[in-house]
Design a protein around this motif. Structure first.
Motif: not given
Length: 499
Positions: A429-430, A445-446, A451-453
């Motif tokens: 997913a994006v 930033d958090d 969600f990048a992980t």
């Protein structure tokens, strides 16, 4: 001896009345050798010859005397030398026959005297070129051939009128002209001097005509220039223009309301449609009262998904242009025509009719007519239409805003998909983070790191005051920075399928 002709051996004449050639010396030496070889039997004869002097030779008659003398020649002895008496006089043996004089064969024709070849005839000397022959003086045209008089040029005296008088000696046409004597040309006339053979070009230079050089055509040069590095925006637009390998369904989901699901669905369809030009649709699949039809598309009619489902059986059997023509009656269009809109039903009672089977039929119909279908999934994760869209989606877009409750709801939905056996859809997913206010907060930033992980990529779209009012969305009214942010986000969504 009975020979027809006699031959003198030494100084005598031949029978033809000419002096014979003297006997060669080698013949006397040969005779001596012969005498020496005879030995003792001739020795006495030689002594007797020495003792008895030989009588003087008789004079041979000449041929001119006509005596007809024939006979053999007699040897003539050498007179004895008083100082050398030991050697006897030479005597020719009686049996020795003198060979007849060499007789020239009358038939032999001697080579004729060398005749010198006629004198070598040299080529005639080239004639010296005559000195430069001046061209004959141009003859003046007679009066009867003369061109009509021209008006005198300014600055030159007008010539007197022509008349007939005594012809000049210099005029070769005096008789032909009837005594007409031409007036001398003015001294300034270069042609008069030329007629008289006194014109000098250097005295009257004639300007050369201007030389017009043809335009020089340089050969075409092909220069290779290294292509400039592609910018990020050009790369994003290139991704959206590529073939996608078939129709693609993008599902925008988050159980929490107010997280820009409808805004993201409309702007994603508008961005892709502005680049591709056609074949993009936004569908409001909210089982409750959806607002996608109100915020996007023109209100040219009030038809919704309910009207389409009512006539779905008659539309499914159509093909090609006929299908597009009939389906267009149930769709709304963006103001710039870049994408279409299938509005959701406003009545809550209609949600019971959106079962799993009906949603699959609608999706199959839209895939036949559009390349990209963006679906606003709503908020009820337990409804059949929500689960059916998730199972049919090619790309999941998790929408959120930089708030803790919105992020918690999105994270919980990803866990649910893993539990329902759709973990691959969740991992690919994006995550789309929309900024509802200007500026950047520490929570953003958090959320990006978190969600990048959990998802394949994270895209951030900036705040735009045109979206704050919640009214109709016009893509061309957005700020340039906002359009660029959505262009990058849309390319990230379709990049796995671009070819």
């Amino acid at each position: 001896m009975g020979w027809g002709r006699g031959e003198a051996v030494d100084g005598s004449e031949t029978g033809w009345g000419r002096q014979a050639e003297p006997a060669p010396r080698w013949r006397a030496l040969l005779d001596r050798a012969r005498l020496a070889g005879r030995g003792a039997e001739h020795h006495d004869v030689d002594h007797r010859a020495e003792e008895t002097p030989a009588p003087p030779p008789e004079t041979l008659p000449r041929r001119a005397a006509g005596t007809g003398w024939t006979g053999r020649a007699q040897a003539v002895a050498r007179p004895a030398d008083a100082s050398f008496g030991a050697e006897p006089a030479y005597r020719v043996e009686a049996t020795y026959r003198v060979e007849p004089a060499y007789r020239v064969d009358p038939r032999y024709g001697g080579e004729p005297a060398y005749q010198a070849e006629p004198a070598y005839r040299a080529e005639p000397e080239p004639r010296a070129e005559p000195s430069w022959r001046a061209e004959p003086e141009p003859r003046a045209e007679p009066s009867w051939r003369a061109e009509p008089a021209r008006p005198p040029e300014p600055g030159y005296p007008e010539p007197p009128p022509r008349g007939r008088g005594t012809a000049s000696v210099e005029s070769r046409y005096a008789l032909l002209d009837g005594g007409y004597q031409p007036e001398p040309a003015p001294a300034e006339s270069r042609y008069a001097l030329l007629d008289r053979g006194r014109y000098r070009p250097e005295a009257h230079p004639v300007p050369e005509p201007a030389r017009i050089e043809p335009p020089r055509i340089e050969p075409a040069r092909v220069e290779w220039r290294a292509p400039e590095p592609e910018t990020e925006l050009e790369r994003a637009a290139g991704v959206l223009r590529r073939e996608l390998g078939g129709p693609r369904v993008l599902a925008f989901a988050n159980p929490k309301g107010g997280v820009h699901k409808t805004t993201a669905t409309v702007l994603a369809a508008a961005t892709v449609g502005s680049v591709r030009g056609r074949g993009v649709l936004a569908w409001d699949d909210n089982e409750l009262r959806g607002t996608l039809g109100l915020r996007a598309g023109s209100a040219r009619h009030a038809r919704t998904i309910r009207h389409l489902i009512h006539d779905l059986a008659q539309i499914e059997i159509l093909e090609g242009a006929t299908l597009l023509e009939h389906l267009d009656d149930y769709l709304r269009h963006a103001s710039d025509g870049s994408y279409d809109v299938l509005a959701g039903e406003e009545s809550p009672r209609f949600a019971q009719r959106l079962d799993q089977f009906t949603v699959k039929r609608v999706l199959e119909l839209l895939r036949r007519t559009h390349d990209v279908v963006c679906v606003d999934t709503g908020n009820n994760v337990e409804s059949p239409n929500w689960r059916t869209v998730m199972q049919a989606a090619d790309q999941l877009v998790v929408t959120t805003v930089p708030r803790e409750d919105a992020a918690f709801s999105a994270d919980w939905m990803l866990d649910l998909l893993h539990e329902e056996g759709m973990g691959e859809l969740a991992d690919n997913a994006v995550t789309l983070i929309s900024c509802p206010t200007p500026g950047r907060t520490p929570l953003q930033d958090d959320l990006e790191r978190h969600f990048a992980t959990r998802t394949r990529a994270v895209a951030v779209v900036p705040y735009d005051p045109a979206l704050e009012t919640g009214s109709s969305i016009e893509y061309h009214q957005l700020q340039a920075e906002t359009r660029q942010g959505w262009l990058k986000a849309a390319s990230v969504m379709l990049e796995p399928f671009a070819r």
